[in-house]
Design a protein around this motif. Sequence first.
Motif, mmCIF file in Angstrom:
data_model
loop_
_atom_site.group_PDB
_atom_site.id
_atom_site.type_symbol
_atom_site.label_atom_id
_atom_site.label_comp_id
_atom_site.label_asym_id
_atom_site.label_seq_id
_atom_site.Cartn_x
_atom_site.Cartn_y
_atom_site.Cartn_z
ATOM 1 N N LYS A 86 0.948 -1.801 -0.051
ATOM 2 C CA LYS A 86 0.131 0.259 0.109
ATOM 3 C C LYS A 86 0.874 1.235 0.067
ATOM 4 O O LYS A 86 -0.042 2.506 -0.223
ATOM 5 N N ASN A 87 2.358 1.256 0.340
ATOM 6 C CA ASN A 87 2.960 2.214 -0.143
ATOM 7 C C ASN A 87 2.125 3.109 1.092
ATOM 8 O O ASN A 87 2.609 4.830 1.032
ATOM 9 N N ASP A 88 2.499 2.316 2.350
ATOM 10 C CA ASP A 88 1.788 3.326 3.086
ATOM 11 C C ASP A 88 3.035 3.634 4.489
ATOM 12 O O ASP A 88 3.561 2.717 5.188
ATOM 13 N N VAL A 89 2.905 4.619 5.412
ATOM 14 C CA VAL A 89 3.642 5.225 5.559
ATOM 15 C C VAL A 89 3.110 4.903 7.010
ATOM 16 O O VAL A 89 4.173 5.199 8.432
ATOM 17 N N VAL A 90 2.266 4.904 7.128
ATOM 18 C CA VAL A 90 1.310 5.069 8.783
ATOM 19 C C VAL A 90 1.516 3.692 8.963
ATOM 20 O O VAL A 90 1.518 3.059 10.525
ATOM 21 N N ILE A 91 1.673 2.547 8.462
ATOM 22 C CA ILE A 91 1.312 1.651 8.701
ATOM 23 C C ILE A 91 2.987 0.791 9.330
ATOM 24 O O ILE A 91 3.032 1.010 10.609
ATOM 25 N N LEU A 92 3.634 1.586 8.248
ATOM 26 C CA LEU A 92 5.259 1.400 9.316
ATOM 27 C C LEU A 92 5.413 2.015 10.385
ATOM 28 O O LEU A 92 6.489 2.090 11.381
ATOM 29 N N ASP A 93 5.014 3.330 10.665
ATOM 30 C CA ASP A 93 4.451 4.030 11.852
ATOM 31 C C ASP A 93 4.193 3.441 13.168
ATOM 32 O O ASP A 93 4.657 2.988 14.127
ATOM 33 N N GLU A 94 3.110 1.991 13.237
ATOM 34 C CA GLU A 94 2.715 1.044 13.781
ATOM 35 C C GLU A 94 3.994 0.201 13.541
ATOM 36 O O GLU A 94 4.046 0.177 14.801
ATOM 37 N N VAL A 95 3.946 0.213 13.064
ATOM 38 C CA VAL A 95 5.359 -1.080 13.539
ATOM 39 C C VAL A 95 6.341 -0.632 13.806
ATOM 40 O O VAL A 95 7.089 -1.486 14.873
ATOM 41 N N GLU A 96 6.926 0.684 13.671
ATOM 42 C CA GLU A 96 8.123 1.080 13.776
ATOM 43 C C GLU A 96 7.707 0.923 15.646
ATOM 44 O O GLU A 96 8.851 0.572 15.981
ATOM 45 N N ASP A 97 6.748 1.535 15.960
ATOM 46 C CA ASP A 97 6.405 1.603 17.289
ATOM 47 C C ASP A 97 6.047 0.080 18.523
ATOM 48 O O ASP A 97 6.826 -0.076 19.560
ATOM 49 N N LEU A 98 5.898 -0.856 16.926
ATOM 50 C CA LEU A 98 6.102 -2.339 17.994
ATOM 51 C C LEU A 98 7.451 -2.600 18.233
ATOM 52 O O LEU A 98 7.609 -3.445 19.431
ATOM 53 N N VAL A 99 8.072 -2.967 16.907
ATOM 54 C CA VAL A 99 9.821 -2.875 17.522
ATOM 55 C C VAL A 99 10.295 -1.890 18.041
ATOM 56 O O VAL A 99 10.978 -2.780 19.101
ATOM 57 N N THR A 100 9.714 -0.821 18.774
ATOM 58 C CA THR A 100 10.410 -0.038 19.498
ATOM 59 C C THR A 100 10.268 -0.431 20.668
ATOM 60 O O THR A 100 11.203 -0.341 21.884
ATOM 61 N N GLN A 101 9.077 -0.856 20.801
ATOM 62 C CA GLN A 101 8.975 -1.426 22.509
ATOM 63 C C GLN A 101 9.412 -3.221 22.807
ATOM 64 O O GLN A 101 9.576 -2.439 23.835
#
Length: 133
Positions: A95-110
């Motif tokens: 989907k070329n979606d930055v919002v999803i990447l933001d979500e994933v980044e947050d999960l990996v950061t946690q």
Amino acid sequence: MAVKNPYAAYQQNSVTTKSPGELTLMLYNGCIKFINQAKVAIDDRNIEKRNEFIQKAHNIIREFMVTLNMDIAVSKDLMVMYDYINNRLTEANVKNDVVILDEVEDLVTQLRDTWKTVIQTQRQKQFGAGNQA
């Protein structure tokens, strides 16, 4: 024989001298870095780079999945989380979606922050216990 690339030698040395816990922390940090690079690639409209960086993040998460010890209860929960992250990475790529990447980044950061706390706690137990009187 002279070292052709001293930086590469330093990097190799830093990896080979790390504990398994520190290597896991490095992988989490690498995954976060690749997710951020994928976001930049989306902003730059560079589909090839976006795909490359998301695939690198995928590879790290897959490595976590295949190395889980499923005899440990928490591993089942981690497997579910890693599977979700992988699916979201695929969706972000399609989907070329930055919002999803933001979500994933947050999960990996946690996950990374939790792992960092575990390492610090282990070090305190290992090195701090002998200093108490």
